[in-house]
Motif scaffolding. Structure first.
Motif, mmCIF file in Angstrom:
data_model
loop_
_atom_site.group_PDB
_atom_site.id
_atom_site.type_symbol
_atom_site.label_atom_id
_atom_site.label_comp_id
_atom_site.label_asym_id
_atom_site.label_seq_id
_atom_site.Cartn_x
_atom_site.Cartn_y
_atom_site.Cartn_z
ATOM 1 N N HIS A 1 -47.548 -38.490 81.768
ATOM 2 C CA HIS A 1 -46.223 -39.079 81.540
ATOM 3 C C HIS A 1 -45.537 -39.503 82.825
ATOM 4 O O HIS A 1 -44.542 -40.214 82.801
ATOM 5 N N ASP B 1 -40.046 -43.125 88.458
ATOM 6 C CA ASP B 1 -39.934 -42.602 87.092
ATOM 7 C C ASP B 1 -41.123 -43.132 86.299
ATOM 8 O O ASP B 1 -41.395 -44.337 86.358
ATOM 9 N N MET C 1 -41.652 -43.659 83.044
ATOM 10 C CA MET C 1 -41.205 -44.732 82.178
ATOM 11 C C MET C 1 -39.680 -44.861 82.243
ATOM 12 O O MET C 1 -39.134 -45.837 82.677
ATOM 13 N N GLU D 1 -33.643 -46.212 74.914
ATOM 14 C CA GLU D 1 -32.753 -45.702 73.866
ATOM 15 C C GLU D 1 -31.435 -46.488 73.845
ATOM 16 O O GLU D 1 -30.901 -46.821 72.779
HETATM 17 P P1 ADQ Z 1 -37.960 -37.299 81.681
HETATM 18 O O1 ADQ Z 1 -38.061 -37.220 83.167
HETATM 19 O O2 ADQ Z 1 -37.370 -36.159 81.014
HETATM 20 O O3 ADQ Z 1 -39.393 -37.583 81.030
HETATM 21 P P2 ADQ Z 1 -36.660 -39.713 80.349
HETATM 22 O O4 ADQ Z 1 -37.806 -40.535 79.905
HETATM 23 O O5 ADQ Z 1 -35.577 -40.537 80.930
HETATM 24 O O6 ADQ Z 1 -37.086 -38.662 81.446
HETATM 25 O O7 ADQ Z 1 -35.969 -38.870 79.195
HETATM 26 C C1 ADQ Z 1 -36.645 -38.213 78.235
HETATM 27 C C2 ADQ Z 1 -35.735 -37.811 77.078
HETATM 28 O O8 ADQ Z 1 -34.789 -36.831 77.457
HETATM 29 C C3 ADQ Z 1 -34.968 -38.974 76.490
HETATM 30 O O9 ADQ Z 1 -35.184 -38.983 75.106
HETATM 31 C C4 ADQ Z 1 -33.519 -38.672 76.780
HETATM 32 O O10 ADQ Z 1 -32.672 -39.053 75.734
HETATM 33 C C5 ADQ Z 1 -33.523 -37.165 76.936
HETATM 34 N N1 ADQ Z 1 -32.457 -36.766 77.892
HETATM 35 C C6 ADQ Z 1 -32.354 -37.084 79.185
HETATM 36 N N2 ADQ Z 1 -31.223 -36.559 79.708
HETATM 37 C C7 ADQ Z 1 -30.614 -35.912 78.704
HETATM 38 C C8 ADQ Z 1 -29.391 -35.179 78.587
HETATM 39 N N3 ADQ Z 1 -28.584 -35.026 79.620
HETATM 40 N N4 ADQ Z 1 -29.090 -34.639 77.373
HETATM 41 C C9 ADQ Z 1 -29.914 -34.793 76.335
HETATM 42 N N5 ADQ Z 1 -31.045 -35.479 76.386
HETATM 43 C C10 ADQ Z 1 -31.404 -36.032 77.548
HETATM 44 C C11 ADQ Z 1 -40.753 -37.729 81.491
HETATM 45 C C12 ADQ Z 1 -40.973 -38.736 82.603
HETATM 46 C C13 ADQ Z 1 -40.400 -40.087 82.175
HETATM 47 C C14 ADQ Z 1 -41.047 -40.526 80.863
HETATM 48 C C15 ADQ Z 1 -40.975 -39.423 79.821
HETATM 49 C C16 ADQ Z 1 -41.780 -39.748 78.583
HETATM 50 O O11 ADQ Z 1 -40.360 -38.323 83.810
HETATM 51 O O12 ADQ Z 1 -40.620 -41.050 83.176
HETATM 52 O O13 ADQ Z 1 -40.353 -41.653 80.380
HETATM 53 O O14 ADQ Z 1 -41.471 -38.194 80.341
HETATM 54 O O15 ADQ Z 1 -43.097 -40.049 78.904
#
Ligand code: ADQ
Length: 765
Positions: free
Chosen positions: A172, A386, A388, A394
């Motif tokens: 990821h 990052d 993705m 979203e």
């Molecule tokens: P993350 O680094 O966690 O994921 P991201 O893809 O932006 O980053 O977010 C994942 C989920 O967490 C989203 O559904 C978002 O809504 C939720 N989220 C983020 N902040 C939040 C908050 N403050 N409160 C509630 N929900 C929150 C990792 C990788 C990314 C990749 C994903 C999926 O780092 O690059 O996109 O996995 O593969």
């Protein structure tokens, strides 16, 4: 549990087993002390939820508390198999090796990775625990899908224990360039661990390419396109592993439906009110992680206020930062720095009534998140790296009102797909400020144009498509290995029946390595074989599939540059929606990121001239059987392809030229062009060379591939720069460096570019 029918539909054999560090559920203890579990929000779970909902699965993972032995249990359609971790596992495998070694190393060393041998040993031991649990959970011949950087050794361990399984691995987060990856003391072991899988999925093309380069360097295994050929010790071939990009997405419809609900819409209005009805709301939503560039975002925001570009009373930046990895030192420091910066901004620019930054150090439920997305005029994503970034997607899915602006870091995987966002380099604070201001001031019409295009991408490439294509690739790869069938051998499939000259092939290889590419093609005689009646022309299906694949590939833009009007191109049935299209030799232009450049309707003066021109030509053409006058938005064309006597046809063309030259004042304003058995007149000055110039001004970093068959294409070929690749179809004189024989060869050429750029194979029809 999954049903066999559902799994068959997804192409998997037996029950799907998912393996990830965390189980996708949170413990809820009721007032009566009874423990229940509910699906937890977050990156991987959000992405996998729709797949699991439809298919059911066994999920192997850690339940979230140390020193806890739990028996398997069921939640919704999932059977959960807990893996127990003790306190030392948690410190050394999870906080240590996963989050303080691999995470910073794979995110381009934004924070210094720590290398400790005892962490590594624990990582190996815990990966073994997961592998054993998965081996126990899987039915014979089942598909196992292993997720992410905490479990990179599981595929090989699992294959060793259960050679009957089909194994997929998805990373990821980014995979770093070979130069950085080389720091890792256990680099070869990590690569070999991942290579236990049949398919290794990455977020971006460049991640997969980085991985293959490291495999070449440290495992000594070559690759052909996206397929890594693993050698046996004696040099014979052992196995093939597909290492390819599968960009993850979201359940776009679910977010849209949520955001359209009356409750969420009401809550969005409430949020605005509760913030004191500021003129603009800017939003940031992240895990509190140093990769997300929150400090850069705050710095740019503070400077905008300091410079007086936006009055502090007119704006609120809502920053939601969910707690993350709080026991890792780098995260503690980050939290302190961010909280100091927020207080400083509010202290410097706030009033009793209004704080410019509303900071929430908490996770937010999905409904509240959707309401925030709806309330926000601008979403700012400033990740320094990052995989993705699902937050960006979203936001777009929620905005069915087609309003709102996305400012997006070019260092996210999402930036490869979301090209109509305001792309920024978050390290460039001045650039970031400029983009924030542009977003805050963007007129609703431009917001709509951009949002529309961005939403299209998110809805087309949703999470169902992601998981389906990954699982399909896993199954196809395994089937191929099982049968070892020569006809499905990818190395054979790329051997095209059409031979491209070695010079052109190496030009394509060089071109495919460029960051940004513009593939521009003429239509008739290039993509579509010449036919007697222009209305019957059709793009070759293979060329169309290749162009569609190129258009979807990150960093590639596709343009059609034709003498036909856009209307006439559309009438051939070719799908133009996603491409840049220049019609009428460039007098018409649509599909550029900068909508301002889209050409408007003819002026009154042009319309008058066109009416006089048409009248003159209609009279002549009516006298010659088989001749046809094609009316275009900016001109007309005399076609003589169907005039049986070529001498008669030529004479008509000469007469038409003479008649137009006689049109007095109009004559000097009318441009003429000779094509294959056609003479065209245009009341607006334009050329394929000029329009190519306009397109490339919008894509300044792009290297161009131009392919054309006609003399009018020479204007474009002449305008090419060093490094560009020009190809002329047919054997007429040309300035182009390369030649191919016919549209079939053009389709092969485009397919070859798809293959070397993305690893996908576009077979001949
Ligand atoms: P993350 O680094 O966690 O994921 P991201 O893809 O932006 O980053 O977010 C994942 C989920 O967490 C989203 O559904 C978002 O809504 C939720 N989220 C983020 N902040 C939040 C908050 N403050 N409160 C509630 N929900 C929150 C990792 C990788 C990314 C990749 C994903 C999926 O780092 O690059 O996109 O996995 O593969």
């Amino acid at each position: 549990m999954s049903t066999p029918e559902a799994n068959e539909a997804a192409g998997t054999v037996g029950t799907l087993v998912v393996v990830s560090n965390r189980l996708p559920v949170d413990r809820v203890t009721g007032d009566d002390g009874v423990v229940t579990w509910r699906p937890s929000p977050g990156g991987l779970v959000t992405a996998m939820e729709p797949v699991v909902r439809d298919l059911g699965c066994v999920w192997v993972g850690w339940p979230g508390n140390v020193d806890e032995e739990l028996a398997p249990f069921n939640v919704d359609s999932m059977e959960l198999r807990p893996v127990s971790l003790d306190a030392q596992d948690f410190t050394e495998y999870y906080e240590g090796f996963s989050n303080d070694t691999i995470w910073p190393l794979y995110h381009d060393v934004i924070s210094a990775p720590a290398y400790h041998r005892e962490w590594w040993d624990r990582y190996v031991a815990v990966n073994r625990k997961f592998a054993l649990a998965a081996a126990e959970a899987a039915e014979p011949g089942a598909t196992v899908w292993v997720h992410d950087y905490q479990l990179q050794l599981v595929p090989a361990m699992l294959r060793e224990a259960r050679p009957d399984l089909i194994i997929g691995f998805f990373l990821h987060i980014p995979f770093p360039a070979a130069g950085l990856f080389s720091q890792l003391p256990w680099r070869r072991k990590v690569l070999e661990g991942m290579l236990g899988a049949d398919v290794i999925g990455f977020q971006r093309v460049v991640d997969a390419a980085n991985f293959r380069a490291s495999v070449r360097r440290y495992v000594g295994a070559p690759s052909s396109g996206n397929v890594i050929l693993l050698p046996e010790r004696d040099g014979s071939e052992k196995r093939r592993v597909l290492a390819q990009d599968f960009p993850i997405s979201i359940d776009a419809n679910a977010f849209q439906t949520l955001a359209q609900s009356a409750k969420v819409r009401k809550r969005a209005r409430e949020i605005r009110r509760e913030l004191g009805n500021p003129k603009r709301i800017m939003l940031g939503v992240d895990r509190l992680d140093y990769t997300k560039g929150i400090r850069h975002r705050l710095k740019a925001f503070a400077e905008i206020l300091r410079d007086g570009e936006v009055a502090a009373s007119d704006i609120t930046l809502v920053q939601v930062a969910s707690p993350s990895r709080e026991r890792v030192e780098a995260y503690r420091q980050l939290r302190d720095e961010i909280e100091i910066t927020v207080s400083r901004i509010n202290g410097d620019h706030g009033t009793i009534a209004h704080s410019p930054v509303m900071y929430l150090h908490q996770g937010v439920p999905r409904e509240e998140m959707a309401a925030l997305y709806l309330a926000a005029d601008v979403l700012v994503v400033t990740s320094l790296r990052d995989g993705m970034n699902l937050v960006a997607k979203e936001y777009l899915a929620c905005r069915s009102d087609e309003q709102g602006v996305l400012v997006l870091s070019e260092f996210t995987g999402a930036a490869d797909e979301l090209r109509r966002a305001l792309l920024v380099n978050p390290h460039d604070i001045d650039g970031l400020k400029a983009a924030m201001l542009q977003a805050l001031r963007m007129p609703p019409r431009e917001q709509r144009q951009r949002m529309k295009a961005l939403r299209k991408v998110v809805f087309r490439n949703d999470v169902a498509r992601w998981s389906e294509s990954f699982l399909r690739a896993v199954e196809a790869q395994a089937a191929q290995w099982r049968t070892n069938a020569a006809e499905t051998d990818p190395a054979l499939m790329v051997n095209d029946p059409v031979f491209l000259s070695p010079g052109l092939d190496s030009a394509l290889l060089r071109l495919s390595a460029e960051q940004s590419i513009l593939v521009a093609c003429d239509f008739d005689g290039t993509l579509a074989p010449i036919v007697p009646r222009p209305d019957d022309a059709r793009i070759s299906p293979r060329a169309e599939r290749a162009l569609a694949a190129l258009n979807e590939a990150p960093g590639v833009h596709v343009a059609l540059i034709s003498g036909r009007s856009i209307e006439s191109l559309s009438a051939t049935g070719v799908q133009l929606d996603e491409w840049i299209v220049a019609g009428s030799h460039g007098a018409e232009l649509v599909g550029l990121p900068d909508a301002q450049l889209v050409t408007g309707a003819p002026s009154a003066e042009e319309r008058g001239r066109l009416a006089r021109l048409t009248e003159v030509l209609q009279g002549l053409v009516a006298l010659t059987p088989g001749a046809r006058l094609e009316l275009k938005p900016y001109g007309c064309a005399v076609h003589v392809r169907q005039v049986s006597d070529s001498v008669v046809g030529d004479r008509l063309l000469a007469e038409a030229a003479a008649a137009v030259a006689d049109m007095g004042e109009d004559a000097s304003q009318i441009q003429s062009r000779t094509g294959k058995r056609v003479l065209e007149f245009s009341v607006r000055r334009a050329s394929k060379g000029e329009v190519l110039g306009i397109i490339r001004a919008e894509l300044p970093d792009a290297t161009v591939l131009f392919v054309g068959d006609d003399d009018t294409d020479e204007e474009a070929l002449q305008s090419l720069r060093p490094g560009d690749v020009g190809v002329r179809v047919g054997d007429a004189p040309t300035v182009a460096e390369y030649r191919v024989a016919d549209p079939e060869a053009v389709a092969a050429l485009l397919s070859r570019l798809v293959n070397v750029r993305t690893g996908h194979v576009i077979g001949s029809d």
